[in-house]
Design a protein around this motif. Sequence first.
Motif, mmCIF file in Angstrom:
data_model
loop_
_atom_site.group_PDB
_atom_site.id
_atom_site.type_symbol
_atom_site.label_atom_id
_atom_site.label_comp_id
_atom_site.label_asym_id
_atom_site.label_seq_id
_atom_site.Cartn_x
_atom_site.Cartn_y
_atom_site.Cartn_z
ATOM 1 N N ALA A 58 0.746 -1.304 0.080
ATOM 2 C CA ALA A 58 -0.189 0.151 0.014
ATOM 3 C C ALA A 58 0.794 1.205 0.044
ATOM 4 O O ALA A 58 0.394 2.273 -0.632
ATOM 5 N N ASN A 59 1.955 1.335 0.681
ATOM 6 C CA ASN A 59 2.712 2.355 0.730
ATOM 7 C C ASN A 59 3.273 2.854 -0.672
ATOM 8 O O ASN A 59 3.475 4.001 -0.934
ATOM 9 N N ASP A 60 3.473 1.933 -1.529
ATOM 10 C CA ASP A 60 4.260 2.092 -2.776
ATOM 11 C C ASP A 60 3.079 2.750 -3.856
ATOM 12 O O ASP A 60 3.776 3.453 -4.670
ATOM 13 N N TYR A 61 1.867 2.597 -3.320
ATOM 14 C CA TYR A 61 0.889 3.134 -4.226
ATOM 15 C C TYR A 61 -0.188 3.912 -3.564
ATOM 16 O O TYR A 61 -1.365 4.079 -3.916
ATOM 17 N N ALA A 62 0.408 4.560 -2.642
ATOM 18 C CA ALA A 62 -0.337 5.435 -1.659
ATOM 19 C C ALA A 62 -1.321 6.641 -2.463
ATOM 20 O O ALA A 62 -2.448 6.867 -2.445
ATOM 21 N N GLU A 63 -0.231 7.302 -3.393
ATOM 22 C CA GLU A 63 -1.169 8.394 -4.152
ATOM 23 C C GLU A 63 -2.216 7.979 -5.037
ATOM 24 O O GLU A 63 -3.101 8.645 -5.274
ATOM 25 N N LEU A 65 -4.019 5.126 -4.879
ATOM 26 C CA LEU A 65 -4.867 4.676 -3.923
ATOM 27 C C LEU A 65 -5.783 5.943 -3.611
ATOM 28 O O LEU A 65 -7.006 5.964 -3.452
ATOM 29 N N GLU A 66 -5.022 6.809 -2.999
ATOM 30 C CA GLU A 66 -5.711 8.022 -2.507
ATOM 31 C C GLU A 66 -6.560 8.630 -3.846
ATOM 32 O O GLU A 66 -7.658 9.272 -3.317
#
Length: 537
Positions: A58-63, A65-66
């Motif tokens: 999730a941290n790698d794709y945070a932008e 996903l948000e």
Amino acid sequence: CIRYQVTRILNDSLDIDDAAPELLRCAGEFLDWDAGALWLFDSRSEVLACAETWARHANDYAEFLERSRSTTFEAGVGLPGRVLMDGEPLWISDVTADENFPRATSAHRAGFRSAIGLPVPVAGKVEGVIEFFRRDVGRLEQEVIDTLSSLASQIGQFIVARRVTSALRDSESELRLLTDNMAEGLVLLDPDLRILRANTALGVMFGYEPEQLIGMPIGRLLPERRYLQRRVAADKRRSHDPGVPGSSFLPSLGKTVELEGRRRGDETIPLRIQFYEVRTPAGLRVAGHIRDLSHEKEGDRLKQRFIASISHELRSPLTAIRGALALLATGAGGALEADGDELVSLAERNAARLSTIINDILDFERLENGVLSVVSAPFPLDMAIAHAVETVVGSAREKTIDILTESTGLMAFGDQARVEQVLVNLLTNAIKFSQTGTEVTIVATRSGNDVDVRVHDRGRGVPPGRRTAIFEMFRQVEDSDARTHGGAGLGLTICRAIVRQHGGEIGVEERPGGGSTFWFTLPSVVAPGTSPAQDRP
């Protein structure tokens, strides 16, 4: 197996929001995707909104996903919007190069290339979209489409089931809210007359919490329940037919009855009850409405006491007033001027009218209490008629109305004073509504074991639609009659009660040539010292 895992997740979830994170994780990991999202259609705004997202890291794709969570799509816009509009799966080999992919920039930063979107069908409509992303271009495989389509179909079925459950729950909640706020008690019984359901009002009525009533025999609350007793069907075919209950309830079900109930602590309460059969998928049931009449009965008792008290209080001074007027009329207070005689006469007539109204009210109060009694004995009908005529002759003279009678020689069996009361009332009405200068006739004949008495007038008549109503309380031929002709509208009601206590009937019919004929029947005396009842077979 992914199908088994999805089924388990859905079974363990309360709603789609609860199930979505695990569903996306399960499908994504099983099919080796890097991220995914579930979109649900909002019918009010007509857009797809993101319900949930998932990613392996999730941290790698945070932008990305948000951005997905904060975006909505109309039909035809972006991957979710195109799936919504077409209702078909959509594969994009490179989202960064797709002209209709608004999240391309954030997808590029996340390293996503290929994507797939599938419709979530609900009752033939697309109510959602499920999408997944990979970092490589990859290629479309039919097995992947089939697996994800199956997942989307399971999600759609889950949404339908939960909507139905939610609607039923809301409906039951509304129904419970409605029934629990009713003043009337509601109860549902099984065929053995045990309580299956009861509302709050029923519990309050009998001094229990509703839950305490479940399983209780209705006989504990309604000792007088003979009309509810169960009888077993005699038809053996019925008892062997699983589709037909083996018992039925007595025909008196459906009728409204009044009886006494038993509160907790053995206090009795007056009730008005109606029970009726209800056939349900679970079998035969009995539903009931129960109303506590305590306040009504107390109100009736206070009303009767008030009427009786006021009537008696009025009667004493009225008697004194009538006595004083009689003395004035005879000159006991000295000679009166001509105008004085007329005023005294007017006062006497109105005092007599008021006395009649008070007597009617008292008789009505006795009628309501069931104590309007008759003492029966043989009596000459001619004498009763003569006494009644003497009572009303003054009113007849004022309107120059002749009262015509013939000697009958008949002996009736009943309460002479009460029969005279009926005659006076009928003659008074006949005079009141007859034209000036006409005549009123009384005719009595023998009819089998009965005496038939008829009072003919030359008034306006009674319309067919009012011939029953005028014998009811406070009802007259015209609504304005109480103001124009006086009276409380109780006279004919009392007449009917008196006649029926004698075993007779009373009614009215049109008189040939105009006017009305009021008639009533009484038992006749068929031999000296005997009543007709003694001679009847």
